[in-house]
Design a protein around this motif. Structure first.
Motif, PDB file in Angstrom:
ATOM      1  N   GLU A  18      29.048  77.103  40.838  1.00 44.14           N
ATOM      2  CA  GLU A  18      27.969  76.260  41.338  1.00 44.14           C
ATOM      3  C   GLU A  18      28.515  75.318  42.403  1.00 44.14           C
ATOM      4  O   GLU A  18      29.543  74.672  42.203  1.00 44.14           O
ATOM      5  CB  GLU A  18      27.343  75.452  40.205  1.00 44.14           C
ATOM      6  N   LEU A  19      27.828  75.241  43.536  1.00 39.17           N
ATOM      7  CA  LEU A  19      28.265  74.406  44.643  1.00 39.17           C
ATOM      8  C   LEU A  19      27.582  73.039  44.577  1.00 39.17           C
ATOM      9  O   LEU A  19      26.381  72.941  44.281  1.00 39.17           O
ATOM     10  CB  LEU A  19      27.930  75.070  45.980  1.00 39.17           C
ATOM     11  N   ALA A  20      28.353  72.009  44.854  1.00 37.54           N
ATOM     12  CA  ALA A  20      27.801  70.646  44.925  1.00 37.54           C
ATOM     13  C   ALA A  20      27.346  70.402  46.357  1.00 37.54           C
ATOM     14  O   ALA A  20      28.159  70.326  47.281  1.00 37.54           O
ATOM     15  CB  ALA A  20      28.857  69.631  44.516  1.00 37.54           C
ATOM     16  N   ILE A  21      26.034  70.294  46.535  1.00 36.78           N
ATOM     17  CA  ILE A  21      25.454  70.162  47.876  1.00 36.78           C
ATOM     18  C   ILE A  21      24.580  68.918  47.917  1.00 36.78           C
ATOM     19  O   ILE A  21      23.845  68.622  46.968  1.00 36.78           O
ATOM     20  CB  ILE A  21      24.638  71.429  48.237  1.00 36.78           C
ATOM     21  N   GLU A  22      24.642  68.230  49.027  1.00 33.73           N
ATOM     22  CA  GLU A  22      23.861  67.013  49.205  1.00 33.73           C
ATOM     23  C   GLU A  22      22.369  67.275  48.996  1.00 33.73           C
ATOM     24  O   GLU A  22      21.829  68.287  49.443  1.00 33.73           O
ATOM     25  CB  GLU A  22      24.107  66.474  50.620  1.00 33.73           C
ATOM     26  N   ASP A  23      21.722  66.343  48.291  1.00 30.96           N
ATOM     27  CA  ASP A  23      20.280  66.376  48.004  1.00 30.96           C
ATOM     28  C   ASP A  23      19.905  67.411  46.939  1.00 30.96           C
ATOM     29  O   ASP A  23      18.709  67.594  46.660  1.00 30.96           O
ATOM     30  CB  ASP A  23      19.451  66.636  49.269  1.00 30.96           C
ATOM     31  N   ILE A  24      20.892  68.108  46.359  1.00 29.36           N
ATOM     32  CA  ILE A  24      20.605  69.053  45.278  1.00 29.36           C
ATOM     33  C   ILE A  24      21.348  68.566  44.039  1.00 29.36           C
ATOM     34  O   ILE A  24      22.588  68.507  44.044  1.00 29.36           O
ATOM     35  CB  ILE A  24      21.032  70.480  45.637  1.00 29.36           C
ATOM     36  N   PRO A  25      20.638  68.172  42.985  1.00 26.62           N
ATOM     37  CA  PRO A  25      21.305  67.599  41.816  1.00 26.62           C
ATOM     38  C   PRO A  25      22.140  68.629  41.072  1.00 26.62           C
ATOM     39  O   PRO A  25      21.897  69.840  41.171  1.00 26.62           O
ATOM     40  CB  PRO A  25      20.135  67.106  40.957  1.00 26.62           C
ATOM     41  N   SER A  26      23.129  68.155  40.346  1.00 25.18           N
ATOM     42  CA  SER A  26      23.915  69.036  39.490  1.00 25.18           C
ATOM     43  C   SER A  26      22.995  69.690  38.465  1.00 25.18           C
ATOM     44  O   SER A  26      22.150  69.034  37.860  1.00 25.18           O
ATOM     45  CB  SER A  26      25.003  68.229  38.777  1.00 25.18           C
ATOM     46  N   GLY A  27      23.142  70.971  38.273  1.00 24.66           N
ATOM     47  CA  GLY A  27      22.231  71.698  37.384  1.00 24.66           C
ATOM     48  C   GLY A  27      21.084  72.345  38.111  1.00 24.66           C
ATOM     49  O   GLY A  27      20.317  73.097  37.522  1.00 24.66           O
ATOM     50  N   GLY A  28      20.979  72.065  39.427  1.00 22.56           N
ATOM     51  CA  GLY A  28      20.002  72.764  40.243  1.00 22.56           C
ATOM     52  C   GLY A  28      18.666  72.072  40.392  1.00 22.56           C
ATOM     53  O   GLY A  28      18.353  71.087  39.730  1.00 22.56           O
ATOM     54  N   LEU A  29      17.880  72.601  41.295  1.00 24.58           N
ATOM     55  CA  LEU A  29      16.525  72.120  41.541  1.00 24.58           C
ATOM     56  C   LEU A  29      15.549  72.747  40.559  1.00 24.58           C
ATOM     57  O   LEU A  29      15.707  73.901  40.165  1.00 24.58           O
ATOM     58  CB  LEU A  29      16.089  72.482  42.965  1.00 24.58           C
ATOM     59  N   ALA A  30      14.541  71.983  40.180  1.00 26.04           N
ATOM     60  CA  ALA A  30      13.462  72.520  39.351  1.00 26.04           C
ATOM     61  C   ALA A  30      12.431  73.147  40.281  1.00 26.04           C
ATOM     62  O   ALA A  30      11.708  72.443  40.997  1.00 26.04           O
ATOM     63  CB  ALA A  30      12.830  71.423  38.508  1.00 26.04           C
ATOM     64  N   LEU A  31      12.390  74.468  40.291  1.00 26.96           N
ATOM     65  CA  LEU A  31      11.481  75.189  41.185  1.00 26.96           C
ATOM     66  C   LEU A  31      10.175  75.468  40.437  1.00 26.96           C
ATOM     67  O   LEU A  31      10.156  76.249  39.483  1.00 26.96           O
ATOM     68  CB  LEU A  31      12.123  76.503  41.625  1.00 26.96           C
TER      69      LEU A  31
END
Length: 311
Positions: A257-270
């Protein structure tokens, strides 16, 4: 000759086979023995073969009769199915339930609901379209699907209604041997831009000219989620994937899993929504399926496992 074969004759034939005698068949069908014997005699005349050997105390199937038993059962089963389906249609139950599903939606949840659907609506067959992005809505618009399960769209086409169903977790991942996998902190946007991003593309025209989650200038576009998964595993780029699809790869260390700005750890809730035509909402079978899927949102949004209630 075969046009004269009746369902009454076939029922008398099968009752005699099952009960072992014409008299017992008559009791089962509330008919006299002579009526059963006459019905079978007429059936033999129309078919042109002897179904029973009557030389003994009890009638015995001839070799021709033994072969035709299965055909007779198939005919009566088909008629019973026809009657049951017509009865369901008269009660408003769909003759077929067609569903369009976004490829991000957990297929395990849908398969689990379908198992119970088969028991609840045994005469209503399922038709499933699995698509990405706007292509999950097109079968609803053109009437091929009763409803769709779709991810977020910038604008819902006119005449459609959306009901929030659940959400799935979207992670940004790369192969363990990809250069981005070595970053232990948030990856700068300029670093992301140096690497190919694998992007799921839309087969429909509903999202033409729009971009979803594209963060790199160099992209490879794939219309199939499983192809994207394979490309990610082979280190050909980085990109977003639903957590339930890649959880085993994360656990095994094949993906990171990549740590990317504006995306929380554990991912986005789609968010995932049910979409249907306002003028033609789902019938009893479709509504049952929607409510069944809505009963298991935790597993779909959690860490990859499907809630047991959906199995």
């Amino acid at each position: 000759m075969l046009d004269g074969v009746s369902l009454d004759q076939l029922r008398a034939f099968l009752a005699s086979v099952d009960e072992g005698s014409f008299s017992a068949a008559g009791r089962r069908l509330s008919r006299t023995q002579s009526a059963i014997s006459e019905a079978i005699g007429s059936l033999e005349t129309h078919l042109g073969v002897s179904l029973f050997d009557r030389s003994g105390r009890y009638p015995r199937l001839t070799s021709e009769g033994a072969v035709l038993v299965a055909d007779a059962r198939l005919v009566l089963s088909g008629v019973d199915g026809l009657k049951a389906r017509a009865k369901g249609m008269a009660a408003g139950i769909e003759a077929e339930l067609a569903i369009a599903v976004d490829v991000f939606f957990p297929i395990e949840a849908l398969a689990g609901a379908a198992t119970q659907f088969r028991e609840q609506f045994p005469r209503t067959p399922l038709r499933l379209y699995v698509e990405a992005l706007g292509a999950a809505v097109e079968p609803v618009i053109d009437g091929r699907a009763s409803f769709g399960i779709a991810g977020p769209l910038p604008m819902l086409p006119g005449g459609l209604v959306a009901e929030r169903l659940t959400h799935v977790r979207l992670l940004m991942v790369a192969a363990a041997n990809h250069p981005l996998a070595t970053w232990k902190a948030v990856i700068p946007k300029e670093e992301l831009a140096r690497h190919v991003q694998l992007v799921l593309t839309d087969r429909s025209a509903l999202t033409a000219g729009r971009e979803f989650g594209v963060m790199a200038p160099t992209t490879w576009r794939l219309a199939d989620l499983f192809a994207k998964h394979a490309f990610l595993l082979n280190g050909l780029g980085w990109g977003g994937m639903p957590r339930h699809t890649v959880q085993s790869d994360l656990d095994a260390g094949r993906l990171v899993e990549l740590a990317i700005e504006d995306i929380p750890s554990g991912g986005l809730a789609l968010p995932m929504s049910v979409v249907y035509r306002a003028s033609d909402p789902p019938g009893p079978a479709g509504r049952w399926m929607i409510e069944r899927l809505a009963a298991c949102p935790v597993g779909m949004g959690g860490k990859g496992a499907i809630d047991p209630v959906c199995r």
